[in-house]
Design a protein around this motif. Structure first.
Motif, short mmCIF file in Angstrom:
data_model
loop_
_atom_site.label_atom_id
_atom_site.label_comp_id
_atom_site.label_asym_id
_atom_site.label_seq_id
_atom_site.Cartn_x
_atom_site.Cartn_y
_atom_site.Cartn_z
N ARG A 12 -9.45 22.49 48.65
CA ARG A 12 -9.14 23.85 49.09
C ARG A 12 -8.29 23.79 50.36
NH1 ARG A 12 -15.00 26.97 48.61
NH2 ARG A 12 -15.24 26.78 46.33
N GLY A 13 -7.48 24.80 50.54
CA GLY A 13 -6.68 24.87 51.76
C GLY A 13 -5.22 24.55 51.53
N GLU A 14 -4.86 24.07 50.33
CA GLU A 14 -3.46 23.83 50.00
C GLU A 14 -3.18 24.38 48.61
OE1 GLU A 14 -1.34 23.03 52.10
OE2 GLU A 14 -2.57 22.09 53.65
N THR A 15 -1.98 24.91 48.44
CA THR A 15 -1.55 25.41 47.14
C THR A 15 -0.62 24.43 46.44
OG1 THR A 15 -1.78 27.69 47.90
CG2 THR A 15 -0.43 27.34 45.95
N LEU A 16 0.21 23.71 47.23
CA LEU A 16 1.11 22.71 46.67
C LEU A 16 0.41 21.36 46.59
CD1 LEU A 16 4.45 23.44 48.57
CD2 LEU A 16 3.87 24.10 46.24
N ASP A 17 0.51 20.71 45.42
CA ASP A 17 -0.09 19.38 45.27
C ASP A 17 0.50 18.40 46.29
OD1 ASP A 17 -1.80 20.03 43.23
OD2 ASP A 17 -0.49 19.28 41.63
N GLN A 18 1.83 18.49 46.53
CA GLN A 18 2.46 17.56 47.46
C GLN A 18 1.81 17.60 48.84
OE1 GLN A 18 4.12 19.73 45.42
NE2 GLN A 18 6.27 19.18 45.25
N ASN A 19 1.43 18.79 49.29
CA ASN A 19 0.87 18.93 50.63
C ASN A 19 -0.59 18.53 50.70
OD1 ASN A 19 3.40 19.90 51.16
ND2 ASN A 19 2.78 22.00 51.53
N ALA A 20 -1.25 18.55 49.55
CA ALA A 20 -2.64 18.09 49.51
C ALA A 20 -2.72 16.57 49.47
CB ALA A 20 -3.35 18.68 48.30
N LEU A 21 -1.68 15.93 48.95
CA LEU A 21 -1.70 14.47 48.84
C LEU A 21 -1.87 13.82 50.21
CD1 LEU A 21 1.15 13.83 46.25
CD2 LEU A 21 -1.27 13.29 45.94
N TYR A 22 -2.81 12.90 50.28
CA TYR A 22 -3.04 12.09 51.49
C TYR A 22 -3.35 12.94 52.73
CZ TYR A 22 -0.87 8.81 48.29
OH TYR A 22 -0.56 8.07 47.17
N GLY A 23 -3.80 14.16 52.54
CA GLY A 23 -4.20 14.98 53.67
C GLY A 23 -3.07 15.39 54.58
N HIS A 24 -1.82 15.37 54.09
CA HIS A 24 -0.70 15.63 54.98
C HIS A 24 -0.69 17.05 55.52
CE1 HIS A 24 1.86 12.01 53.46
NE2 HIS A 24 0.87 11.65 54.22
N GLY A 25 -0.96 18.02 54.65
CA GLY A 25 -1.00 19.39 55.12
C GLY A 25 -2.08 19.60 56.17
N ARG A 26 -3.22 18.97 55.96
CA ARG A 26 -4.33 19.08 56.91
C ARG A 26 -3.94 18.53 58.29
NH1 ARG A 26 -10.13 18.99 56.18
NH2 ARG A 26 -11.21 18.07 57.97
N PRO A 86 7.19 15.83 52.04
CA PRO A 86 7.31 14.59 51.25
C PRO A 86 6.07 13.71 51.45
CG PRO A 86 9.36 15.06 52.39
CD PRO A 86 8.34 16.02 52.94
N HIS A 87 5.60 13.10 50.38
CA HIS A 87 4.33 12.37 50.50
C HIS A 87 4.53 10.89 50.81
CE1 HIS A 87 5.08 11.03 46.34
NE2 HIS A 87 4.22 10.07 46.58
N GLY A 88 5.76 10.39 50.72
CA GLY A 88 5.98 8.97 50.97
C GLY A 88 7.22 8.74 51.82
N VAL A 89 7.48 7.47 52.10
CA VAL A 89 8.61 7.06 52.93
C VAL A 89 9.57 6.24 52.08
CG1 VAL A 89 9.31 5.74 54.96
CG2 VAL A 89 7.17 7.02 55.00
N SER A 90 10.86 6.52 52.20
CA SER A 90 11.83 5.78 51.41
C SER A 90 13.21 5.92 52.04
CB SER A 90 11.87 6.31 49.96
OG SER A 90 12.38 7.64 49.94
N LEU A 91 14.17 5.21 51.47
CA LEU A 91 15.57 5.39 51.78
C LEU A 91 16.27 5.85 50.50
CD1 LEU A 91 16.28 2.13 53.82
CD2 LEU A 91 16.42 4.46 54.72
N GLY A 92 17.37 6.56 50.64
CA GLY A 92 18.12 6.96 49.46
C GLY A 92 17.73 8.34 48.97
N THR A 93 17.71 8.49 47.66
CA THR A 93 17.54 9.79 47.03
C THR A 93 16.19 10.41 47.33
OG1 THR A 93 18.94 9.00 45.23
CG2 THR A 93 17.70 11.01 44.83
N ALA A 94 16.19 11.71 47.63
CA ALA A 94 14.94 12.44 47.83
C ALA A 94 14.29 12.71 46.48
CB ALA A 94 15.21 13.76 48.56
#
Length: 305
Positions: free
Chosen positions: A25-39, A58-66
């Motif tokens: 609970r507390g997030e509507t987007l799955d991306q923001n719930a992943l790994y507690g980032h929104g929290r 964004p839930h991860g770290v990378s270079l290049g294409t989003a």
């Protein structure tokens, strides 16, 4: 917030820790719930935890294409901590953009400096997702870890929740290696648990380069690449589109800095990690709160239009 003592206690029941979870609970987007980032961002901004973040994170770290998942998220605001993703996440200026630091960076102030005396190695096997497996000789990986020199012992293996459910931790257990986990990726306490697990060690290691590489370098650990040969994926029927490998640019840059067969922490790699995490972009609490509230207002106006 989760303490080190609670993190250690959680390891006593990995089956519970890695069990399937729904979006909290507390997030509507799955991306923001992943790994507690929104929290984390809401805590850093002093906003209520039950108030969704209406900017895709964004839930991860990378270079290049989003990630197309982030670029196409159905909200009019994106939160960007990687400079080279700004244009894509803003949809070339058609979407509002919050430039800030990765949620992981905000843990620095929430948790504080790690306790002294970290020792041994925390190993991250290349992890899978539901519907995607890797052709990895886990027995050979476990043998390689047991054979690491005494200076790198003890070795603990940090398994991804989905891999634990698939039983891919067993070769490590059979060789007497301790297995730990940060929990399910929908567990809002995941990042605190991972940060505490890292703080107990001097070296982080893996047979792949991924977001955990960047997190470990930022957390002050040395990095050891354990070569186990090529890693090939296998997708269940209909799941091929779910496979999202690390970008070749990301892997090749980290390989050039870190794949030397010994624990290293070169200044160039630390600088790269800090750049990818947007350390210099970190917003003060009031500025972050203003940005997130503005994103919520923008979302409401877009829905009313």
């Amino acid at each position: 917030m989760l303490t080190l003592a609670q993190t250690i206690e959680d390891q006593r029941d990995l089956a519970r820790l890695c069990a399937e979870r729904e979006r909290p609970r507390g997030e509507t987007l799955d991306q923001n719930a992943l790994y507690g980032h929104g929290r984390i961002l809401k805590m850093a901004a002093g906003l209520p935890l039950d108030r969704p973040v209406w900017a895709v994170i964004p839930h991860g770290v990378s270079l290049g294409t989003a990630s197309s998942w982030d670029v196409g998220a159905p909200v009019p605001t994106a939160y960007s901590f990687m400079r080279d993703k700004d244009d894509a996440l803003s949809q070339q200026g058609r979407r509002a953009l919050i430039r800030g630091a990765a949620p992981w960076v905000h843990l620095d102030e929430m948790i504080g400096a790690p306790p002294p005396g970290g020792r041994g190695t925390l190993f991250f096997p290349a992890h899978t997702i539901k519907g995607i497996d890797y052709d990895v000789e886990y027995d050979a990986v476990a043998d390689a870890l047991v054979a690491l020199p005494a200076a790198l012992q003890p070795v603990r293996v940090c398994v991804y929740w989905a891999d634990f459910l698939k039983g891919q931790h067993r070769p490590f257990v059979e060789r007497g290696l301790e297995v730990v986990s940060a929990g399910h990726n929908m567990d809002p306490l995941f990042p605190w648990r991972l940060r505490h697990l890292l703080s107990q060690h001097a070296v982080a290691a893996s047979n792949t380069f991924a977001t955990h590489t960047v997190y470990a370098l930022h957390a002050g650990l040395h990095w050891l690449h354990v070569s186990t040969g090529p890693i090939r994926h296998r997708a269940e029927p209909g799941r091929e589109a779910d496979y999202k490998p690390s970008s070749p640019d990301f892997v090749s840059v980290l390989e050039s800095l870190l794949d030397v067969g010994a624990p290293v922490r070169p200044a160039a790699a630390v600088q790269l990690a800090d750049d990818l995490l947007g350390v210099q972009r970190q917003l003060a609490p009031h500025a972050l709160a203003h940005a997130l509230v503005s994103a919520e207002r923008r979302h409401r106006l877009s829905r009313a239009a």
